[in-house]
Design a protein around this motif. Structure first.
Motif, short mmCIF file in Angstrom:
data_model
loop_
_atom_site.label_atom_id
_atom_site.label_comp_id
_atom_site.label_asym_id
_atom_site.label_seq_id
_atom_site.Cartn_x
_atom_site.Cartn_y
_atom_site.Cartn_z
N THR A 241 0.81 -1.22 0.00
CA THR A 241 0.00 0.00 0.00
C THR A 241 0.84 1.27 0.00
OG1 THR A 241 -0.22 -0.18 2.42
CG2 THR A 241 -2.02 -1.09 1.07
N ARG A 242 2.16 1.12 0.03
CA ARG A 242 3.02 2.29 -0.17
C ARG A 242 2.74 2.95 -1.53
NH1 ARG A 242 7.95 2.91 2.83
NH2 ARG A 242 8.18 1.35 4.48
N PHE A 243 2.33 2.14 -2.51
CA PHE A 243 1.98 2.71 -3.81
C PHE A 243 0.92 3.80 -3.64
CE2 PHE A 243 3.71 -1.35 -5.38
CZ PHE A 243 4.44 -0.91 -6.48
N ASP A 244 -0.17 3.45 -2.94
CA ASP A 244 -1.27 4.41 -2.75
C ASP A 244 -0.79 5.67 -2.04
OD1 ASP A 244 -3.65 3.92 -3.94
OD2 ASP A 244 -4.49 2.72 -2.31
N ARG A 245 0.00 5.50 -0.99
CA ARG A 245 0.45 6.66 -0.23
C ARG A 245 1.37 7.55 -1.06
NH1 ARG A 245 0.20 2.56 3.54
NH2 ARG A 245 2.40 1.99 3.34
N THR A 246 2.17 6.93 -1.94
CA THR A 246 3.04 7.72 -2.82
C THR A 246 2.22 8.50 -3.83
OG1 THR A 246 4.70 5.96 -2.61
CG2 THR A 246 5.10 7.65 -4.26
N TYR A 247 1.22 7.83 -4.43
CA TYR A 247 0.35 8.52 -5.39
C TYR A 247 -0.36 9.70 -4.73
CZ TYR A 247 0.80 4.18 -8.15
OH TYR A 247 1.28 3.11 -8.84
N LYS A 248 -0.88 9.48 -3.52
CA LYS A 248 -1.61 10.55 -2.83
C LYS A 248 -0.71 11.73 -2.53
CE LYS A 248 -5.09 7.56 -0.71
NZ LYS A 248 -5.58 6.94 0.56
N ALA A 249 0.54 11.46 -2.19
CA ALA A 249 1.48 12.56 -1.90
C ALA A 249 1.72 13.43 -3.13
CB ALA A 249 2.80 11.99 -1.39
N HIS A 250 1.50 12.84 -4.30
CA HIS A 250 1.72 13.57 -5.56
C HIS A 250 0.40 13.94 -6.24
CE1 HIS A 250 6.16 13.18 -6.08
NE2 HIS A 250 5.99 12.17 -5.24
N ASN A 251 -0.72 13.71 -5.55
CA ASN A 251 -2.03 14.01 -6.11
C ASN A 251 -2.26 13.31 -7.44
OD1 ASN A 251 -2.84 15.87 -4.01
ND2 ASN A 251 -1.43 17.36 -4.91
#
Length: 290
Positions: A241-251
């Motif tokens: 789920t690090r993928f999701d958190r990385t995407y969210k950090a970059h909108n």
């Protein structure tokens, strides 16, 4: 080179093959660092420098690197210490900043690059439009390695198609970036002090923001360990789920980019069983106990 030379202001890789540095962040990697360095040393085209950045290791990682320096004095193995902060990202950044090559390779301490890795990297960067590259991996401590390499390559090709070739993602175990591209994004990359993101995806998204081209290179192959499968289901889920958190950090909100999460989740239990069987079969019969 004389200051009045017609090539004085030309970029180094315009004069021939680019100089390649290999950067290896390491924290308590005594069990794998030697095989990583051996693979980096025995290249068809040698790297200009092989930099291990030790980050407060409490085991014999640094001692093993120094031993390799003694055994291979002709090889450009460099040991650096990054003690200011604990973590992969500050250690990675320190190594990339310290490297002198035109191309900055980045692998993990458990990576075992193929003998033509540096050669493939130089070929890929012959295209001046390419700013970063990545390639597939083969899991050397899993069965059916040849099949595994093909499957990994197919998965990464699928990711490119799903993203409509808009997003190309680097893989931290097997990547390289042009020095000039790193200098553009180095002060923008996320420090991720809470350790919630994928640092290689973060790099990729910063490159994308600057329209810096990432190229997937199928022949740029690195081996790596499948030791991530030793994580508990809870820890493995957090990793994926690090993928999701990385995407969210970059909108970034594209449903197709969730494909890697689906793949990683689906292979966890079958791959974990395969790894357990492979590990058991690799243990000499006399050591298995009753």
């Amino acid at each position: 080179m004389p200051a009045d030379s017609p090539f004085a202001d030309a970029p180094p890789d315009a004069l021939g093959a680019p100089r390649v540095s290999i950067v290896i962040p390491a924290y308590n990697e005594e069990s794998v660092i030697r095989q990583c360095l051996l693979a980096a040393v025995y290249q068809s085209v040698p790297a200009d420098e092989i930099i291990v950045v030790d980050n407060r290791s409490t085991d014999r990682t640094a001692a093993f690197v120094r031993q390799m320096q003694d055994e291979y004095p002709e090889s450009p193995i460099i040991l650096l210490q990054q003690d200011k902060a604990q973590g992969l990202i500050p250690t990675r950044n320190f190594g990339l900043d310290s490297a002198s090559g035109d191309i900055l390779g980045r692998i993990d301490a458990d990576s075992v690059v193929e003998p033509d890795w540096v050669e493939q990297v130089q070929k890929a960067f012959a295209d001046r439009s390419v700013q970063a590259i990545t390639g597939p991996v083969v899991y050397y401590d899993m069965p059916m390695r040849r099949f595994g390499l093909k499957a990994d390559d197919k998965m990464r090709q699928l990711m490119l198609r799903l993203a409509k070739h808009q997003y190309h993602f680097l893989f931290g175990s097997n990547m390289a970036i042009r020095r000039t591209a790193w200098e553009i994004i180095r002060n923008e990359t996320c420090l991720d002090e809470k350790d919630e993101m994928h640092e290689d995806i973060d790099l990729s998204l910063h490159l994308f923001d600057h329209d810096l081209k990432i190229q997937y290179v199928p022949h740029m192959v690195s081996g790596m360990s499948a030791r991530r499968l030793e994580d508990s289901p809870k820890d493995y889920r957090y990793y994926v789920t690090r993928f999701d958190r990385t995407y969210k950090a970059h909108n970034v909100n594209k449903i197709a980019l969730k494909a890697p999460m689906v793949v990683f989740f689906s292979v966890y239990f079958p791959a974990k069983v395969l790894r357990a069987i492979h590990t058991m079969n690799a243990v000499p019969a006399g050591r298995r106990g009753p």
